[in-house]
Motif scaffolding. Structure first.
Motif, PDB file in Angstrom:
ATOM      1  N   VAL A 254       2.372   9.189  -6.237  1.00  0.00           N
ATOM      2  CA  VAL A 254       2.911  10.534  -5.950  1.00  0.00           C
ATOM      3  C   VAL A 254       4.132  10.808  -6.812  1.00  0.00           C
ATOM      4  O   VAL A 254       4.264  11.898  -7.401  1.00  0.00           O
ATOM      5  CB  VAL A 254       3.244  10.667  -4.443  1.00  0.00           C
ATOM      6  CG1 VAL A 254       4.039  11.926  -4.158  1.00  0.00           C
ATOM      7  CG2 VAL A 254       1.966  10.650  -3.618  1.00  0.00           C
ATOM      8  N   TYR A 255       5.033   9.838  -6.913  1.00  0.00           N
ATOM      9  CA  TYR A 255       6.248  10.019  -7.710  1.00  0.00           C
ATOM     10  C   TYR A 255       5.910  10.220  -9.189  1.00  0.00           C
ATOM     11  O   TYR A 255       6.483  11.071  -9.859  1.00  0.00           O
ATOM     12  CB  TYR A 255       7.169   8.807  -7.532  1.00  0.00           C
ATOM     13  CG  TYR A 255       8.470   8.925  -8.283  1.00  0.00           C
ATOM     14  CD1 TYR A 255       9.532   9.634  -7.755  1.00  0.00           C
ATOM     15  CD2 TYR A 255       8.633   8.313  -9.525  1.00  0.00           C
ATOM     16  CE1 TYR A 255      10.725   9.737  -8.448  1.00  0.00           C
ATOM     17  CE2 TYR A 255       9.822   8.414 -10.215  1.00  0.00           C
ATOM     18  CZ  TYR A 255      10.859   9.123  -9.674  1.00  0.00           C
ATOM     19  OH  TYR A 255      12.029   9.235 -10.357  1.00  0.00           O
TER      20      TYR A 255
ATOM     21  N   VAL B  21       0.841  -1.199   0.000  1.00  0.00           N
ATOM     22  CA  VAL B  21       0.000   0.000   0.000  1.00  0.00           C
ATOM     23  C   VAL B  21       0.877   1.252   0.000  1.00  0.00           C
ATOM     24  O   VAL B  21       0.632   2.205  -0.760  1.00  0.00           O
ATOM     25  CB  VAL B  21      -0.958  -0.011   1.212  1.00  0.00           C
ATOM     26  CG1 VAL B  21      -1.667   1.318   1.366  1.00  0.00           C
ATOM     27  CG2 VAL B  21      -1.958  -1.144   1.086  1.00  0.00           C
ATOM     28  N   PHE B  22       1.914   1.249   0.837  1.00  0.00           N
ATOM     29  CA  PHE B  22       2.836   2.396   0.882  1.00  0.00           C
ATOM     30  C   PHE B  22       3.540   2.604  -0.459  1.00  0.00           C
ATOM     31  O   PHE B  22       3.630   3.731  -0.959  1.00  0.00           O
ATOM     32  CB  PHE B  22       3.870   2.182   1.994  1.00  0.00           C
ATOM     33  CG  PHE B  22       4.962   3.202   2.001  1.00  0.00           C
ATOM     34  CD1 PHE B  22       4.738   4.478   2.471  1.00  0.00           C
ATOM     35  CD2 PHE B  22       6.223   2.885   1.525  1.00  0.00           C
ATOM     36  CE1 PHE B  22       5.744   5.428   2.475  1.00  0.00           C
ATOM     37  CE2 PHE B  22       7.235   3.815   1.516  1.00  0.00           C
ATOM     38  CZ  PHE B  22       6.991   5.097   1.995  1.00  0.00           C
TER      39      PHE B  22
ATOM     40  N   GLU C  31       8.295  11.091 -14.710  1.00  0.00           N
ATOM     41  CA  GLU C  31       9.411  10.290 -15.200  1.00  0.00           C
ATOM     42  C   GLU C  31       8.961   8.834 -15.293  1.00  0.00           C
ATOM     43  O   GLU C  31       8.588   8.230 -14.298  1.00  0.00           O
ATOM     44  CB  GLU C  31      10.588  10.427 -14.223  1.00  0.00           C
ATOM     45  CG  GLU C  31      11.902   9.951 -14.753  1.00  0.00           C
ATOM     46  CD  GLU C  31      12.225   8.579 -14.207  1.00  0.00           C
ATOM     47  OE1 GLU C  31      12.796   7.797 -14.982  1.00  0.00           O
ATOM     48  OE2 GLU C  31      11.915   8.278 -13.070  1.00  0.00           O
ATOM     49  N   PRO C  32       8.946   8.249 -16.486  1.00  0.00           N
ATOM     50  CA  PRO C  32       8.320   6.925 -16.635  1.00  0.00           C
ATOM     51  C   PRO C  32       9.130   5.754 -16.060  1.00  0.00           C
ATOM     52  O   PRO C  32       8.543   4.776 -15.605  1.00  0.00           O
ATOM     53  CB  PRO C  32       8.156   6.783 -18.141  1.00  0.00           C
ATOM     54  CG  PRO C  32       9.166   7.690 -18.741  1.00  0.00           C
ATOM     55  CD  PRO C  32       9.349   8.821 -17.770  1.00  0.00           C
ATOM     56  N   ALA C  33      10.447   5.818 -16.084  1.00  0.00           N
ATOM     57  CA  ALA C  33      11.235   4.663 -15.642  1.00  0.00           C
ATOM     58  C   ALA C  33      11.079   4.421 -14.141  1.00  0.00           C
ATOM     59  O   ALA C  33      10.826   3.296 -13.700  1.00  0.00           O
ATOM     60  CB  ALA C  33      12.700   4.861 -15.999  1.00  0.00           C
ATOM     61  N   GLY C  34      11.235   5.456 -13.353  1.00  0.00           N
ATOM     62  CA  GLY C  34      11.087   5.311 -11.904  1.00  0.00           C
ATOM     63  C   GLY C  34       9.670   4.967 -11.509  1.00  0.00           C
ATOM     64  O   GLY C  34       9.447   4.171 -10.585  1.00  0.00           O
ATOM     65  N   THR C  35       8.701   5.553 -12.187  1.00  0.00           N
ATOM     66  CA  THR C  35       7.303   5.252 -11.902  1.00  0.00           C
ATOM     67  C   THR C  35       7.000   3.790 -12.204  1.00  0.00           C
ATOM     68  O   THR C  35       6.345   3.099 -11.413  1.00  0.00           O
ATOM     69  CB  THR C  35       6.385   6.163 -12.733  1.00  0.00           C
ATOM     70  OG1 THR C  35       6.765   7.521 -12.495  1.00  0.00           O
ATOM     71  CG2 THR C  35       4.944   5.978 -12.359  1.00  0.00           C
TER      72      THR C  35
END
Length: 132
Positions: free
Chosen positions: A21-22, A13-14, A28-32
């Motif tokens: 949020v990110y 959940v976290f 930014e697609p890679a981190g998401t």
């Protein structure tokens, strides 16, 4: 196992909230994508642990009144030593170097990987570790 299952489900959940949020904040697609994949892994592990906890006997860690000695005893069988992971590591390193230097390295790495895998699978059927 109940406690670990709940921990992973809450962690998922976290991670999901952080992924949203990110993704919204950074665009930014890679981190998401990595965070959404981490959410998927956490929810799979949490579901597996919660699912398994319902089907096995309660362990000492699930009992709030348990002592440390209640979980004592044999945990399982662990291999004392093995050379096979070294063979797999060398073969895997050569295979990944094949991506960089040329696919021809796979001709050398594939037999090493297969020998290591064969040795690891049949390790306790021959030699000094053979079961009698």
């Amino acid at each position: 196992m109940k406690i670990q299952g709940k921990m992973f489900i809450w962690l998922s959940v976290f991670v999901l909230i952080m992924a949203i949020v990110y993704g919204w904040w950074s665009k930014e697609p890679a981190g998401t994508t990595a965070l959404f994949l981490a959410f998927g892994l956490c929810i799979m592990i949490g579901y597996y642990l919660a699912f398994t906890a319902r089907r096995v006997d309660a362990s000492a860690q699930d009992n709030k009144e348990a002592d440390v000695a209640d979980e004592a005893g044999e945990v399982g069988f662990f291999s004392p030593h093995s050379w096979q992971p070294l063979s797999l590591a060398v073969g895997g390193a050569l295979a990944f170097m094949g991506v960089v230097f040329g696919w021809w390295l796979l001709y050398f790495s594939a037999p090493i990987i297969l020998i290591g895998l064969w040795g690891w699978v049949f390790e306790y059927y021959r030699g000094e570790n053979q079961n009698q």
